[in-house]
Design a protein around this motif. Structure first.
Motif, PDB file in Angstrom:
ATOM      1  N   LEU B 106       0.862  -1.190   0.000  1.00 58.71           N
ATOM      2  CA  LEU B 106       0.000   0.000   0.000  1.00 58.71           C
ATOM      3  C   LEU B 106       0.895   1.237   0.000  1.00 58.71           C
ATOM      4  O   LEU B 106       1.724   1.406   0.893  1.00 58.71           O
ATOM      5  N   ARG B 108       0.587   4.526   0.518  1.00 58.78           N
ATOM      6  CA  ARG B 108       0.572   5.641   1.477  1.00 58.78           C
ATOM      7  C   ARG B 108       0.906   5.197   2.896  1.00 58.78           C
ATOM      8  O   ARG B 108       0.824   5.974   3.822  1.00 58.78           O
ATOM      9  N   VAL B 109       1.239   3.910   3.028  1.00 62.72           N
ATOM     10  CA  VAL B 109       1.375   3.346   4.357  1.00 62.72           C
ATOM     11  C   VAL B 109       2.846   3.008   4.606  1.00 62.72           C
ATOM     12  O   VAL B 109       3.535   2.544   3.696  1.00 62.72           O
ATOM     13  N   GLU B 113       3.830  -0.696   8.850  1.00 70.44           N
ATOM     14  CA  GLU B 113       2.380  -0.889   8.869  1.00 70.44           C
ATOM     15  C   GLU B 113       1.897  -1.771   7.722  1.00 70.44           C
ATOM     16  O   GLU B 113       0.910  -2.491   7.854  1.00 70.44           O
ATOM     17  N   LEU B 117      -0.213  -5.306   8.334  1.00 66.72           N
ATOM     18  CA  LEU B 117      -1.597  -5.335   7.851  1.00 66.72           C
ATOM     19  C   LEU B 117      -2.310  -6.683   8.030  1.00 66.72           C
ATOM     20  O   LEU B 117      -3.459  -6.718   8.486  1.00 66.72           O
ATOM     21  N   PRO B 118      -1.672  -7.826   7.690  1.00 64.39           N
ATOM     22  CA  PRO B 118      -2.386  -9.107   7.890  1.00 64.39           C
ATOM     23  C   PRO B 118      -2.726  -9.340   9.360  1.00 64.39           C
ATOM     24  O   PRO B 118      -3.717  -9.991   9.676  1.00 64.39           O
ATOM     25  N   VAL B 120      -3.671  -7.004  11.416  1.00 65.24           N
ATOM     26  CA  VAL B 120      -4.886  -6.229  11.689  1.00 65.24           C
ATOM     27  C   VAL B 120      -6.101  -7.119  11.490  1.00 65.24           C
ATOM     28  O   VAL B 120      -6.983  -7.196  12.344  1.00 65.24           O
ATOM     29  N   ARG B 126      -2.451  -3.400  18.463  1.00 66.96           N
ATOM     30  CA  ARG B 126      -1.546  -2.529  17.733  1.00 66.96           C
ATOM     31  C   ARG B 126      -0.072  -2.681  18.153  1.00 66.96           C
ATOM     32  O   ARG B 126       0.810  -2.844  17.321  1.00 66.96           O
ATOM     33  N   ARG B 129       1.280  -5.942  16.994  1.00 66.19           N
ATOM     34  CA  ARG B 129       1.402  -5.912  15.532  1.00 66.19           C
ATOM     35  C   ARG B 129       2.696  -5.247  15.116  1.00 66.19           C
ATOM     36  O   ARG B 129       3.456  -5.774  14.318  1.00 66.19           O
ATOM     37  N   ARG B 165       5.648  -9.260   4.867  1.00 64.24           N
ATOM     38  CA  ARG B 165       4.198  -9.181   5.072  1.00 64.24           C
ATOM     39  C   ARG B 165       3.571 -10.580   4.933  1.00 64.24           C
ATOM     40  O   ARG B 165       2.683 -10.953   5.703  1.00 64.24           O
TER      41      ARG B 165
END
Lengths: 406, 245
Positions: B106, B108-109, B113, B117-118, B120, B126, B129, B165
């Protein structure tokens, strides 16, 4: 999970600030319009409510009959078919709380070198209670004044300023139709009546004095008007009927013949106006709501564009394990945040516009907490309603198609 | 940890009589015809074949991103035809890690982060993560770039982030669709050694699609697709020698 989604929504909104701003502007204008329109409507309603209250509550006016000479009919009250005994009889009715006969006339007032034309009413002490009219300074008309037909007067605020200027009128002698009167009291200010007349431009004198020494009367103790207060609002119709029946009987009006007097519900007219104002404010509110809906459609439009633009992102999220409801919630949250932020700004805009409108145009505007609560509720509903379709569309994309989207 | 030999007996992917066709204006267009394939736990498989041979479509079906027209596909013993979209999402989240040719980070991330993501969607808090994502980035050699954004690093580094990721939820299967397609030879080899280590050290099953023979050589088994069918299936070295194209 919600925290991550909130951050994500914030990021998405920040990525295209101009677009977010324009989308929000739709909500700002919609909410601002709702707040402003409701404030103006509420202001108008309050104004009407105040003038109704200033008139006195549950009032019925009985007017004497009219003459007809050679086919020319003069208006109600042109001949005195009512008298003080009628007033007393009405006062004894169970549905009636209080009565006051009223002898009106227009007169030129003179004090020193100034003069002023105004309405002069001859009446009795209950009148002050009926009209809920306080004495600001001095004394009201007393029963003794009425019995002795004293030359005393109670003056309204407008008369004070027009006739006496800076002087204190209490104890001063003014002349009404050349007859000298001592001012004994000053009425509290009442402002405009609901039909726009200046209620403070008046002078009250004892009923008997008006009859014998100022206006004269065709018959002793006759009166042209009787002001009646019903014992409660619920009793108003019954009181009207009772008065009509009583007076028909006292005047021996035959069955089927038009009576020689008129009974008029004073509150009804005012309530009709209150109703009109209410309808007007509902109308204003609905027009404003339309702009709120238009703002909502703006949100939906932008969310649809956003879903299309971010199709690939949605695909990636699905590939790494986002469920449909995760995607749905993410887009829904974004729509609701835009709409609620727009609502907050809109409330601020609406409140400042309302006070601006009040200062500039003199329209009385009143912000009520419930109009703000209503705006927030509607904004939240608009956000969910118009955000749901685009969000659902995003959530039901096929993962592989979303991923392949360029 | 179970013995590699014991795990190898368990099948991660089982495909029987699998067909896939697309409806086009000119009528149905068959992409996969009667595929039968079994991939055991801990295998390192390369899928090769010319464009349009159906290998990418097969890969998407393995990843539960696409569905077969008919036939049976079992993932980790689950018949995927019987699973609803939430359950499939959960499988993609926990059991599979994806690595794409275009990295698919992504934009903008931040990197940390992206990697988180996975987690999340797995419902991890948080702080946990971010801690785990940090460890993973450390492991692929990008520990110093946590707060960077994807456009600030090279393609090879982005693919390392994508692998980190893919590893976030400790998957048993990694599906890599031409992971080296956008990379130069040196970087490709670095990425392939990373896959090799994941397979050898942790026993993660790896299935990758590639065009390049020297990439396919990292795999132990090679399945070649031709016109929607499996034309060769065997040890990489043998298949490459037998059918070099």
């Amino acid at each position: 999970m919600i925290g991550a989604m909130l951050r994500e929504a914030w990021r998405a909104m920040g990525a295209n600030k101009m677009r977010t701003f324009l989308t929000m502007l739709g909500m700002v204008i919609g909410v601002g319009a709702v707040i402003l329109m409701l404030a103006i409507g509420q202001g108008a309603q309050n104004l009407v409510r105040q003038s109704i209250a200033s008139m006195g509550s549950n009032l019925i006016m009985v007017l004497s009959g009219f003459t007809s000479a050679s086919g020319v009919r003069s208006g109600s009250g042109s001949i005195p078919t009512l008298n003080v005994a009628d007033a007393r009889a009405i006062g004894d009715l169970p549905t009636v709380a209080e009565v006051a006969p009223l002898q009106p006339g227009t007169s030129q007032l003179v004090y020193g070198s100034s003069n002023w034309s105004t309405m002069v009413y001859g009446t009795t002490p209950p009148y002050f209670g009926l009209r809920e009219w306080a004495i600001e300074r001095g004394d009201p008309i007393s029963d003794l004044d009425v019995r002795s037909a004293a030359r005393v007067a109670v003056v309204g605020q407008t008369v004070v300023s027009r006739l006496f200027g800076d002087e204190d009128p209490i104890g001063k002698t003014m002349r009404i139709r050349h007859a000298p009167f001592v001012v004994v009291g000053i009425l509290a200010a009442k402002g405009q009546s609901f039909d726009g007349r200046d209620q403070d431009d008046t002078v009250l004198i004892p009923f008997t004095t008006a009859q014998r020494k100022v206006f004269g009367a065709q018959f002793p103790n006759s009166t042209r008007m009787i002001l009646v207060q019903a014992s409660s609002e619920a009793d108003m119709p019954q009181a009207e009927a009772d008065i009509t029946a009583l007076l028909r009987e006292r005047q021996r009006t035959p069955e089927g013949m038009e009576p020689n007097f008129t009974v008029r519900n004073m509150t009804a007219a005012a309530q009709a106006q209150a109703q009109t104002t209410k309808v007007m404010s509902i109308l204003l509110g609905s027009v404003a709501c339309v702009s709120l809906v238009v703002g909502g459609i703006g949100i939906m439009n932008i969310m649809l564009v956003s879903v299309t633009e971010r199709t690939r992102e949605i695909g990636i999220r699905m590939a790494i394990g986002a469920r449909r409801r995760d995607i749905l919630l993410q887009f829904l949250l974004e729509a609701v945040i835009v709409s609620l932020l727009g609502c907050i700004v809109g409330v601020a805009v609406g409140v400042s516009l309302s006070s601006l409108a009040q200062d500039v145009t003199g329209v009385y505007a009143e912000i009520t907490p419930w109009s703000i609560a209503l705006s927030f509720a509607v904004a939240a509903i608009v956000g969910v309603f118009f955000g749901f379709y685009p969000a659902r569309r995003a959530a039901y994309l096929k993962p592989i198609e979303a991923l392949r989207f360029q | 940890m179970t013995e590699p030999a014991a795990r190898r007996r368990r099948s991660v992917v089982l495909v029987e009589h699998l067909f896939k066709q697309y409806e086009t204006a000119a009528g149905p267009h068959p992409v996969l015809q009667d595929i039968n394939l079994q991939i055991m736990d801990g295998e390192f498989v390369a899928l090769m074949g010319p464009s349009g041979s159906g290998k990418s479509t097969f890969m998407n079906i393995l990843g539960c991103l696409d569905t077969p027209t008919s036939g049976r596909f079992e993932l980790d013993g689950h018949d995927t035809a019987r699973l609803d979209s939430d359950r499939l999402a959960q499988l993609r989240n926990r059991f599979i890690g994806f690595v794409f040719q275009g990295f698919n980070l992504l934009p903008r991330v931040s990197l940390v982060e992206n990697v988180a993501l996975p987690l999340v969607y797995a419902g991890v808090g948080r702080s946990e993560r971010l801690a785990r994502a940090g460890e993973l980035l450390e492991r692929v050699g990008l520990g110093q770039y946590l707060g960077h954004h994807p456009n600030q690093i090279s393609g090879g580094q982005q693919q390392r982030v994508a692998i980190a990721r893919a590893l976030a939820n400790r998957p048993r299967l990694i599906l890599a669709d031409e992971p080296t397609g956008n990379l130069d030879t040196t970087t490709s080899h670095e990425i392939m050694s990373l896959f090799d280590r994941l397979n050898a050290d942790e026993g993660i099953t790896i299935v990758l699609v590639t065009h390049e023979a020297d990439v396919a050589r990292f795999a132990h088994r090679l399945v070649r697709f031709q016109d929607g069918k499996v034309s060769h299936d065997g040890a990489s070295a043998a298949v490459l020698q037998e059918a070099p194209a």
